[in-house]
Design an enzyme around this catalytic site. Structure first.
Site, short mmCIF file in Angstrom:
data_model
loop_
_atom_site.label_atom_id
_atom_site.label_comp_id
_atom_site.label_asym_id
_atom_site.label_seq_id
_atom_site.Cartn_x
_atom_site.Cartn_y
_atom_site.Cartn_z
N ASP A 1 -33.67 -1.82 -3.37
CA ASP A 1 -32.54 -2.17 -4.22
C ASP A 1 -32.46 -1.33 -5.67
OD1 ASP A 1 -30.00 -3.24 -5.25
OD2 ASP A 1 -30.83 -5.16 -6.01
N GLY B 1 -29.85 -4.19 -12.75
CA GLY B 1 -30.48 -3.43 -11.89
C GLY B 1 -31.70 -2.45 -12.43
N ASN C 1 -30.38 -8.25 -10.96
CA ASN C 1 -29.87 -9.43 -10.07
C ASN C 1 -30.29 -9.24 -8.65
OD1 ASN C 1 -28.01 -11.55 -9.54
ND2 ASN C 1 -25.90 -10.09 -9.75
N HIS D 1 -28.37 3.20 -13.29
CA HIS D 1 -27.43 3.28 -14.03
C HIS D 1 -27.79 4.01 -15.58
CE1 HIS D 1 -25.31 -0.37 -12.37
NE2 HIS D 1 -26.53 -0.99 -12.19
N HIS E 1 -32.13 -0.85 1.66
CA HIS E 1 -31.25 -1.13 0.58
C HIS E 1 -31.29 -0.46 -0.74
CE1 HIS E 1 -29.67 -5.19 -1.96
NE2 HIS E 1 -29.41 -3.90 -2.33
#
Ligand SMILES: [Zn+2]
Length: 384
Positions: A269, A284, A242, A273, A59
């Site tokens: 995950d 995130g 999240n 950004h 992921h």
């Protein structure tokens, strides 16, 4: 390359040996054998080093196509290799969305050409991630066996039922982002019980989630789930991610879930950004480069054996992806990571390889560092 008196750790092994990497394989050598190889092989011998099967991430977000100012297939894989990963699976929330063969094929072809990690693109479940129109599963399974609307929960029950049914018919894994977490996991487990399917629940973060999944597994339901390194490492942080950082008792429940087998894997995950997007509220954090250190630091604190770490970060992800698992003494494919277990370091922005630097862990001291990543016998990353 010859590792002399090196500690080797996989899901069942933890011992010292001499290990020779030759072509795409590895061989164990006795101390007597070493003499024959000494002249023409690079020898590595240092206290605190250990070799493990390289890590596999089910992921992550690589942001290409469309958001390459955050990350791209090259920088994302550089970060992955620096984190000890040789296989990574990237989510479909790109621009265009990965809901069609062309986009998935683009990610695959470009990654193959870069020849860094094995990159497995994940297809969207519904068109554009938000509509109620399913992707063409029959067509998409020619390109991937992983489907997810990550970032967008599948709120429509009918869509979730159809997706579960399709996952059985077409034999793929359905990776879900559950939000609100507990309510949606509860719904999905009930649907799984009624309709069957190949369900994998992403990034669980709450005590109730662990309890629901534990109960479902005890009832005999077949599913898998993941936890992120950051939810294991920390709690209560006021950092937009999240699912959010949970409470201390949630974090403890995640640990119980790891130890009793309720939680199957650790997945990063990795969500890069830019500073500007973060200021605008993007959720995130980057995960690939620091995953091992975060996890190892806390395994060490809690005195948990590293075979479990290897199982969670290599063996079980490989099983889920149906790719060969590296086992010392069994499958000698040289997909390995060399880690320094005695190293302590401070996470600093200047050392981050990813294009984005969004992490709440800057300034954090962690233990254990990835030194080298080897894929099919070739050194793909070496720390300077
Ligand atoms: Zn998600």
């Amino acid at each position: 390359m010859l590792f002399k008196n090196i500690r080797i750790i996989d899901s069942v092994t933890d011992r010292n040996t001499n290990l020779l990497i030759q072509k795409d394989s590895f061989y164990e050598l006795t101390d007597n054998d070493i003499g024959n190889y000494k002249k023409y092989t690079k020898i590595i011998e240092k206290k605190g080093l250990a070799l493990m099967p390289s890590f596999i991430d089910l992921h992550c977000h690589l942001r290409e196509p469309g958001y390459t100012y955050k990350e791209d297939l090259y920088s994302g894989q550089q970060a992955a290799l620096a984190g000890g990963f040789t296989t990574i699976c990237c989510m479909a929330n790109t621009k265009p969305v990965g809901d069609n063969p062309e986009t998935i094929q683009y990610v695959r072809d470009k990654s193959n050409a870069l020849d860094m990690c094995q990159v497995i693109p994940i297809s969207a479940v519904t068109e554009n991630l938000k509509t109620n129109k399913m992707v063409n599963f029959q067509e998409m399974i020619r390109f991937t066996r992983l489907f997810s609307n990550d970032g967008q929960p599948i709120t429509d029950k009918k869509i979730m039922i159809d997706a579960l049914l399709a996952s059985s018919i077409y034999q793929f894994h359905l990776l879900t982002h559950c939000e609100p977490e507990v309510e949606m996991i509860d719904r999905d487990l009930q649907l799984l019980e009624s309709y069957g399917g190949n369900l994998h629940i992403c990034h669980i973060s709450k005590r109730e989630s662990v309890e629901l999944i534990r109960t479902a597994k005890r009832k005999g339901l077949k599913l898998s789930c993941e936890v992120t390194p950051h939810h294991l490492f920390s709690y209560g942080l006021d950092y937009p991610v999240n699912p959010p950082f949970s409470k201390k008792q949630d974090r403890e429940a995640l640990w119980e879930g790891l130890l009793d087998g309720t939680i199957d894997i650790i997945a990063t995950d990795h969500a890069p950004h830019s500073k500007e997007d973060k200021l605008k509220g993007a959720t995130g954090l980057i995960g690939l480069e620091h995953a091992f250190s975060l996890v190892y630091t806390i395994f060490k604190e809690r005195n948990i054996n590293l075979q479990l770490l290897s199982k969670l970060m290599s063996e079980t992800p490989a099983k889920l992806l149906n790719i060969p698992q590296v086992r010392f003494g069994q499958v000698p494919k040289a997909n390995l990571v060399l880690v320094d277990l005695e190293k302590k370091y401070v996470i600093m922005e200047k050392d981050i390889i990813s294009k984005s630097k969004n992490t709440p862990f800057l300034g954090q001291t962690v233990s254990g560092q990835v030194i080298m990543t080897i894929k099919n016998g070739i050194t793909k990353y070496s720390r300077r």
